[in-house]
Design a protein around this motif. Structure first.
Motif, PDB file in Angstrom:
ATOM      1  N   ARG A   1      18.126  95.667   7.219  1.00 31.11           N
ATOM      2  CA  ARG A   1      19.196  95.270   6.302  1.00 31.11           C
ATOM      3  C   ARG A   1      20.537  95.187   7.032  1.00 31.11           C
ATOM      4  O   ARG A   1      21.378  94.358   6.698  1.00 31.11           O
ATOM      5  CB  ARG A   1      19.277  96.249   5.126  1.00 31.11           C
TER       6      ARG A   1
ATOM      7  N   VAL B   1      20.902  91.838   8.503  1.00 29.66           N
ATOM      8  CA  VAL B   1      21.278  90.837   7.500  1.00 29.66           C
ATOM      9  C   VAL B   1      22.755  90.968   7.145  1.00 29.66           C
ATOM     10  O   VAL B   1      23.478  89.969   7.021  1.00 29.66           O
ATOM     11  CB  VAL B   1      20.401  90.975   6.245  1.00 29.66           C
TER      12      VAL B   1
ATOM     13  N   ALA C   1      10.885  87.767   3.125  1.00 31.61           N
ATOM     14  CA  ALA C   1      11.001  88.860   4.092  1.00 31.61           C
ATOM     15  C   ALA C   1      10.438  88.482   5.468  1.00 31.61           C
ATOM     16  O   ALA C   1      11.117  88.682   6.487  1.00 31.61           O
ATOM     17  CB  ALA C   1      10.322  90.115   3.553  1.00 31.61           C
TER      18      ALA C   1
ATOM     19  N   ALA D   1      22.723  93.170   0.998  1.00 31.10           N
ATOM     20  CA  ALA D   1      22.624  93.926   2.240  1.00 31.10           C
ATOM     21  C   ALA D   1      23.856  94.793   2.448  1.00 31.10           C
ATOM     22  O   ALA D   1      23.751  95.946   2.870  1.00 31.10           O
ATOM     23  CB  ALA D   1      22.444  92.967   3.420  1.00 31.10           C
TER      24      ALA D   1
ATOM     25  N   TYR E   1      15.974  88.968  11.932  1.00 30.87           N
ATOM     26  CA  TYR E   1      16.594  89.910  11.000  1.00 30.87           C
ATOM     27  C   TYR E   1      15.558  90.965  10.603  1.00 30.87           C
ATOM     28  O   TYR E   1      14.822  90.809   9.635  1.00 30.87           O
ATOM     29  CB  TYR E   1      17.119  89.180   9.763  1.00 30.87           C
TER      30      TYR E   1
ATOM     31  N   SER F   1      12.418  88.111   9.144  1.00 22.01           N
ATOM     32  CA  SER F   1      11.968  88.872  10.317  1.00 22.01           C
ATOM     33  C   SER F   1      11.698  87.949  11.499  1.00 22.01           C
ATOM     34  O   SER F   1      12.082  88.250  12.642  1.00 22.01           O
ATOM     35  CB  SER F   1      10.718  89.674   9.957  1.00 22.01           C
TER      36      SER F   1
ATOM     37  N   LEU G   1      13.249  95.028   4.249  1.00 22.11           N
ATOM     38  CA  LEU G   1      14.005  93.843   3.820  1.00 22.11           C
ATOM     39  C   LEU G   1      13.808  93.529   2.343  1.00 22.11           C
ATOM     40  O   LEU G   1      14.680  92.944   1.701  1.00 22.11           O
ATOM     41  CB  LEU G   1      13.598  92.636   4.671  1.00 22.11           C
TER      42      LEU G   1
END
Length: 485
Positions: free
Chosen positions: A227, A230, A216, A256, A224, A220, A205
């Motif tokens: 990428r 996202v 990041a 992304a 997410y 998570s 990420l």
């Protein structure tokens, strides 16, 4: 993988990956697509080693195993050696030996030392390396994780009245502003090495613009993990993550898409440089970032699909302007007025070409200033925030590869910094000419300008999207600086 680009050796040091998640390491291994992964002895962390081993499909090697470990990939042999003594001829407990036809020897005990009084620099194990080189069938190149990947030097030693060359290259991550840069080396059977580096925080990420150590884990925790996750989210979804506002959500999502889809995201409707002219794409090769000589200039004309270069195969500090004079004389004879496009040209190519023309071809100085228009595509896209590019770095070769324009094996056999170091050696001693493959150098320069043209075309064809605010200065971005050498 091996073949067209030689053997790809990825060197990792565990402290450079201390903040990397499992997802980031998986992304890293997939991105480099190495044939061998070498874990540097210093700062060895078996938890990180285990994660790399579980993820990689290629051999992962480090020196806490066998005293001598040898891998042969696509006809290229690499030996990993725990101690300098074994290079010097000492026997291992298991009777393992370095093959006589080895191409590359890795040993982290190879390092330089400086005398605190005289400041003279010596190479630890020089005699061991020289004895080994003297008795083997071919000239090996020595690699060491004790020195940064930017280290490139040919040592000399005498054995039985014979002068022995000892090429030594570093493997450790290079230290720059921000995260250390991981080194991936392409090794060929002739001892040529092409080096590419990528910041250790450009995986998972954190490869996304605006996503740093703080953002990041928040992404998570909200589901997410990748990428692609996202990219599939809406900006409204991302704004529900604590600390992500409207402009940041837009920035992260655009980044992304650029990385996941391998495309350029235009942020403005500003005209691409030289839109009113038929541009020429240009690249120069020198001996350093502050050059004493410009020895190769390459030019690509996309209208005719023709590449032409001007190369000085007998470079000398007594005549450093030979290639420059030939280039500007040709340019003036072929183009009354023209536009030149370079990558980071304002800080490098144009800056030094102007200086060399004033100093070595002053009769063309007026033509250069009045009839040649200089455009810096990197400056327009990145510094002026007109586009998001899909590379992990903004080096032109990384962006071009992300867009699907990789270079061929001839061009991939060297890199700009290695070429510069080779020319430095040649300027000091004519013996350095044996290290120069002029055809490969020309192929490298041609690849640079053709890739630049491909990036330009991708930017020009991209549909302008939404404008966005600048990313907060304390967050990581994919818009990294360049490493010209």
């Amino acid at each position: 993988m091996a073949g067209d680009l030689g053997v790809r050796l990825l060197a990792l040091r565990c402290d450079a990956l201390v903040d990397a998640t499992t997802t980031a390491i998986e992304d890293l291994v997939d991105y480099f697509d190495a044939d061998l992964i070498y874990i540097v002895e210093e700062k060895l962390d078996m938890r990180i080693v285990s994660t790399v081993e579980r993820t990689a499909s290629c051999p992962v090697i480090y020196t806490r195993g066998s005293a001598v470990h040898t891998e042969t990939v696509d006809g290229i042999t690499v030996s990993i050696v725990r101690s300098l003594d074994f290079i010097g001829g000492a026997s291992t407990a298991s009777g393992q030996e370095i093959p006589n036809d080895v191409d590359y020897v890795i040993c982290d005990e190879i390092q330089t030392s400086a005398d605190s009084v005289s400041l003279d620099v010596s190479l630890d194990g020089l005699k061991h390396l020289a004895r080994f080189q003297h008795r083997t069938d071919r000239e090996a190149t020595f690699l060491t994780g004790a020195m940064e990947a930017s280290y490139d030097f040919v040592w000399k030693a005498d054995v039985d009245d014979e002068s022995i060359r000892l090429p030594v290259r570093g493997l450790a991550p290079t230290r720059r502003q921000g995260a250390p840069e991981l080194a991936c080396l392409s090794l060929d059977s002739g001892g040529r090495i092409a080096l590419s580096t990528t910041p250790a925080d450009k995986f998972g990420l954190r490869a996304l613009s605006g996503v740093g150590k703080g953002t990041a884990p928040k992404l998570s925790r909200n589901g997410y993990e990748t990428r692609d996750d996202v990219a599939a989210a809406t900006e409204r979804d991302l704004r529900e993550v604590r600390g992500i506002g409207e402009s940041k959500a837009q920035s992260i999502r655009q980044s992304a898409h650029a990385l996941s889809e391998g495309c350029v995201i235009r942020l403005t409707d500003e005209a691409v440089p030289a839109a009113d002219y038929s541009p020429l794409f240009i690249d120069i090769e020198t001996d350093s970032l502050n050059p004493s000589i410009i020895w190769l200039i390459g030019v690509y004309d996309p209208e005719t699909d023709e590449y032409v270069d001007f190369i000085d195969t007998e470079p000398s500090r007594d005549n450093p302007g030979k290639a420059t004079r030939e280039f500007v004389a040709w340019l003036a004879s072929e183009y009354d007025r023209t536009s030149l496009i370079a990558w980071n040209g304002h800080n490098f190519d144009f800056k030094h070409l102007s200086r060399f023309i004033r100093g070595h071809a002053p009769e063309y100085a007026d033509y250069w200033s009045d009839s040649v228009f200089e455009y810096d595509l990197f400056d327009w896209a990145v510094r002026k925030d007109n586009a998001i590019l899909p590379g992990r770095t903004n080096r032109v070769e990384d962006v071009a590869e992300a867009l699907g324009h990789g270079r061929d094996s001839a061009a991939a056999a060297v890199d700009g910094k290695s070429l510069a170091k080779t020319i430095q050696r040649l300027l000091v001693s004519p013996e350095g000419a044996r290290d120069v493959d002029w055809d490969t150098a020309r192929a490298y320069c041609e690849a640079d300008v053709r890739e630049l043209a491909a990036v330009y075309e991708s930017i020009a064809e991209a549909t302008p999207g939404h404008k966005r605010a600048s990313v907060p200065a304390d967050e990581n971005t994919t818009q990294t600086g360049l490493m010209d050498f």
